[in-house]
Enzyme design. Structure first.
Site: not given
Ligand code: HSE
Length: 319
Positions: A141, A193
């Site tokens: 991530e 994101t």
């Protein structure tokens, strides 16, 4: 350890992070879509790379392990493995078929990192706990969005609904949930994101914080008590959604139409652009899908929809 050189198959589910009010802490896995992977291990010679990534889709994601989310997660796992077990030196080969479109907001990067570490752990003889695997996968991530958050990774690995009570030290709480039907629409626009995080305000008003933690507690209680109305009332976000929803065309109208069609509630899936809705029955979930199609067809925005349920298994391995 699993047999050297023999491939295993891995199925890694998509996930919906935040669950509206629980920014960076709540999430759940769904049965559709999911990524498919294959993996095997072999003994590594000194001059060989420890991880080989083979993309079998058309997304042209990086294959350099340090720049690939699955690769970064596996590097973290291997580092700890070699400290723990030492020999033999291991090499992993990973084939990735991404059926979850990167950047869709349903945990595409998390599926690759979580799938890779669960697969590796299986090959190594299940020496790591699920919490360890979440820790390793968070490195993926970091590569994808610059931040180590676990609200996609945790449900991907544990299945069901999860609460990340703390990241450092990691504490994941698996939550029960009543039968819930999930409708997801993925408008074909790109929301990175990192961009969706950079527009957020760094300070919140106390009155908003009070509302938000009331909703988070209400949602958790609703899930534990199978109280659908409480779940519905608690699916409200007064901090993140008002800022991010401007990135998603038709967001407010879509949400209103879905709720009128009977959805309990819903909102942005992760950092978007996908939007999800929870419903009590499959019939309502299908009526919600119809509203989503109508709205985006109406404004000529290409999109995909999924009608699915909460996945309770998390990443699955088939030998
Ligand atoms: N909690 C993260 C965010 C999820 O909303 O930025 C990103 O997928």
């Amino acid at each position: 350890m699993f047999v050297e050189n023999q491939w295993i198959k891995i199925k890694a589910p998509a996930t919906v992070a935040n669950m509206v009010c629980g920014f960076d802490i709540l999430g759940f896995a769904v049965n559709n879509p999911y990524d498919e992977m294959e993996m095997r291990w072999m003994t590594r010679a000194n001059n060989e790379p420890s991880i080989v990534i083979i993309n079998i889709d058309d997304y042209q994601l990086p294959t350099d392990p340090e720049k690939n989310v699955a690769g970064a997660a596996l590097l973290a796992l291997l580092e700890e493995y070699e400290e723990k077990a030492g020999v033999p030196k291991i090499k992993f080969e990973v084939k990735i078929n991404k059926l979850i479109k990167p950047g869709s907001g349903v945990g595409s990067s998390a599926a690759s990192s979580a799938g890779a570490v669960v697969g590796a752990n299986y090959l190594l003889g299940t020496i790591f706990s699920k919490d360890d695997l979440v820790r390793f996968a968070m490195n993926g991530e970091k590569v994808a969005s610059g931040v180590k958050h676990a609200d996609n990774i945790a449900p991907c690995i544990f299945g069901g609904v999860t609460l990340v009570r703390s990241i450092f030290p990691l504490e994941v709480v698996a939550l029960p949930s009543p039968q819930l039907h999930v409708t997801i629409v993925h408008p074909q626009i790109e929301v990175r994101t990192s961009d969706a995080r950079s527009i957020l305000k760094q300070q919140v008003l106390l009155k908003d914080a009070i509302k938000q933690w009331g909703n988070i507690a209400g949602l958790v209680a609703g899930l534990m008590k199978s109280d659908y109305d409480l779940i519905g009332r608690s699916l409200e976000d007064v901090i993140i959604e008002p800022v991010r929803s401007i990135l998603i065309p038709g967001f407010d109208d879509l949400k209103k139409a879905c709720k009128q069609a009977g959805a309990l509630g819903g909102g942005i899936s992760g950092s978007g652009p996908s939007i999800f809705m929870l419903s009590k029955t499959k019939e309502i979930a299908l009526a919600v899908e119809k509203e989503m199609n109508q709205l985006y067809d109406g404004i000529g925005l290409p999109h995909h929809t999924y009608v699915t349920t909460i996945n309770q298994a998390g990443v699955e391995v088939e030998a």
